[in-house]
Design a protein around this motif. Structure first.
Motif, PDB file in Angstrom:
ATOM      1  N   THR A   1     -30.866 -21.078  -8.368  1.00 43.30           N
ATOM      2  CA  THR A   1     -30.273 -20.850  -7.061  1.00 43.30           C
ATOM      3  C   THR A   1     -29.609 -19.501  -6.995  1.00 43.30           C
ATOM      4  OG1 THR A   1     -28.155 -21.816  -7.595  1.00 43.30           O
ATOM      5  CG2 THR A   1     -29.842 -23.307  -6.752  1.00 43.30           C
TER       6      THR A   1
ATOM      7  N   ALA B   1     -26.934 -19.034  -5.036  1.00 42.35           N
ATOM      8  CA  ALA B   1     -25.662 -19.303  -4.376  1.00 42.35           C
ATOM      9  C   ALA B   1     -24.487 -18.554  -4.986  1.00 42.35           C
ATOM     10  CB  ALA B   1     -25.374 -20.800  -4.402  1.00 42.35           C
TER      11      ALA B   1
ATOM     12  N   ASP C   1     -16.785 -28.605  -2.229  1.00 45.38           N
ATOM     13  CA  ASP C   1     -17.328 -27.276  -2.494  1.00 45.38           C
ATOM     14  C   ASP C   1     -18.158 -27.330  -3.766  1.00 45.38           C
ATOM     15  OD1 ASP C   1     -16.223 -25.769  -0.375  1.00 45.38           O
ATOM     16  OD2 ASP C   1     -14.337 -25.521  -1.439  1.00 45.38           O
ATOM     17  N   GLY C   2     -19.322 -26.701  -3.734  1.00 40.31           N
ATOM     18  CA  GLY C   2     -20.150 -26.629  -4.937  1.00 40.31           C
ATOM     19  C   GLY C   2     -21.540 -27.165  -4.711  1.00 40.31           C
ATOM     20  N   PRO C   3     -22.225 -27.509  -5.793  1.00 40.65           N
ATOM     21  CA  PRO C   3     -23.618 -27.957  -5.703  1.00 40.65           C
ATOM     22  C   PRO C   3     -23.741 -29.285  -4.963  1.00 40.65           C
ATOM     23  CG  PRO C   3     -22.966 -27.571  -7.991  1.00 40.65           C
ATOM     24  CD  PRO C   3     -21.737 -27.442  -7.154  1.00 40.65           C
TER      25      PRO C   3
ATOM     26  N   TYR D   1     -31.792 -29.257  -3.238  1.00 39.44           N
ATOM     27  CA  TYR D   1     -30.650 -28.805  -4.021  1.00 39.44           C
ATOM     28  C   TYR D   1     -30.086 -27.542  -3.406  1.00 39.44           C
ATOM     29  CZ  TYR D   1     -32.335 -32.197  -7.346  1.00 39.44           C
ATOM     30  OH  TYR D   1     -32.740 -33.373  -7.930  1.00 39.44           O
TER      31      TYR D   1
ATOM     32  N   GLN E   1     -25.976 -25.658  -2.020  1.00 33.50           N
ATOM     33  CA  GLN E   1     -24.569 -25.339  -2.183  1.00 33.50           C
ATOM     34  C   GLN E   1     -23.812 -25.713  -0.918  1.00 33.50           C
ATOM     35  OE1 GLN E   1     -23.558 -23.957  -5.100  1.00 33.50           O
ATOM     36  NE2 GLN E   1     -21.426 -23.682  -4.558  1.00 33.50           N
TER      37      GLN E   1
ATOM     38  N   TRP F   1     -20.129 -25.263   1.235  1.00 29.55           N
ATOM     39  CA  TRP F   1     -18.882 -24.535   1.450  1.00 29.55           C
ATOM     40  C   TRP F   1     -18.084 -25.299   2.496  1.00 29.55           C
ATOM     41  CZ3 TRP F   1     -23.501 -22.071   0.657  1.00 29.55           C
ATOM     42  CH2 TRP F   1     -23.547 -21.127  -0.375  1.00 29.55           C
TER      43      TRP F   1
END
Length: 165
Positions: free
Chosen positions: A24, A26, A79-81, A100, A102, A104
């Motif tokens: 990724t 991201a 927040d995150g994957p 898959y 990310q 925010w």
């Protein structure tokens, strides 16, 4: 999965892996002052894979936002994957394909960008897509704590894009 569809997705996988790593993108996203992600180009490998799969900007489907909270109301995103799951077909990506990306949660609405799709019985392929609902339906509930977003629904639209804005 029909044999021609499996061969087609397999060809896309070879295309993506021969172009380099499909990790990724991201981690390199600049954040705006409100904590939402700034613009980001769609990697050329993803654009090539999407063209090969005949996925065009604006193609859309329904997605369960969090594969661990299917049909839950409300849901909490962090927040995150994230791992989401298609509820219906998106081009040749069939229902139950995992997406898959990310998450925010810094702004008033959740932002989710997807970088990979993992179809059943196949390898991951690079894509560029976003979770999107009209009428502010990805707006966080007021009781959301920093780094989290409580949403009223577990589903969203997912749209193919050629860049993230």
């Amino acid at each position: 999965m029909p044999m021609t569809k499996a061969l087609f997705i397999g060809s896309v996988v070879l295309l993506g892996t021969s172009s380099g790593c499909m990790a990724t993108n991201a981690g390199v996203v600049a954040l705006r002052p409100d904590g939402t992600p700034g613009p980001q180009d769609c990697p050329e490998e993803s654009k090539k894979a999407m063209r090969y799969m005949k996925l065009r900007v604006g193609d859309a489907a329904w997605v369960e936002l969090d594969a661990n909270q299917i049909k839950s109301k409300p849901i909490t995103l962090y927040d995150g994957p994230i791992e989401s799951m298609l509820k219906n077909d998106l081009g040749i990506l069939e229902a139950t394909t995992r997406l898959y990306g990310q998450v925010w949660t810094g702004g008033p609405q959740v932002v989710i960008r997807y970088y990979e799709a993992h179809p059943p019985e196949s390898e991951k392929v690079p894509i560029c897509a976003v979770a999107r609902l009209s009428e502010n339906q990805l707006r966080k509930r007021p009781e959301s704590l920093p780094g989290t977003a409580i949403l009223d629904f577990s589903i969203s639209g997912v749209n193919i894009v050629d860049s993230f804005r």
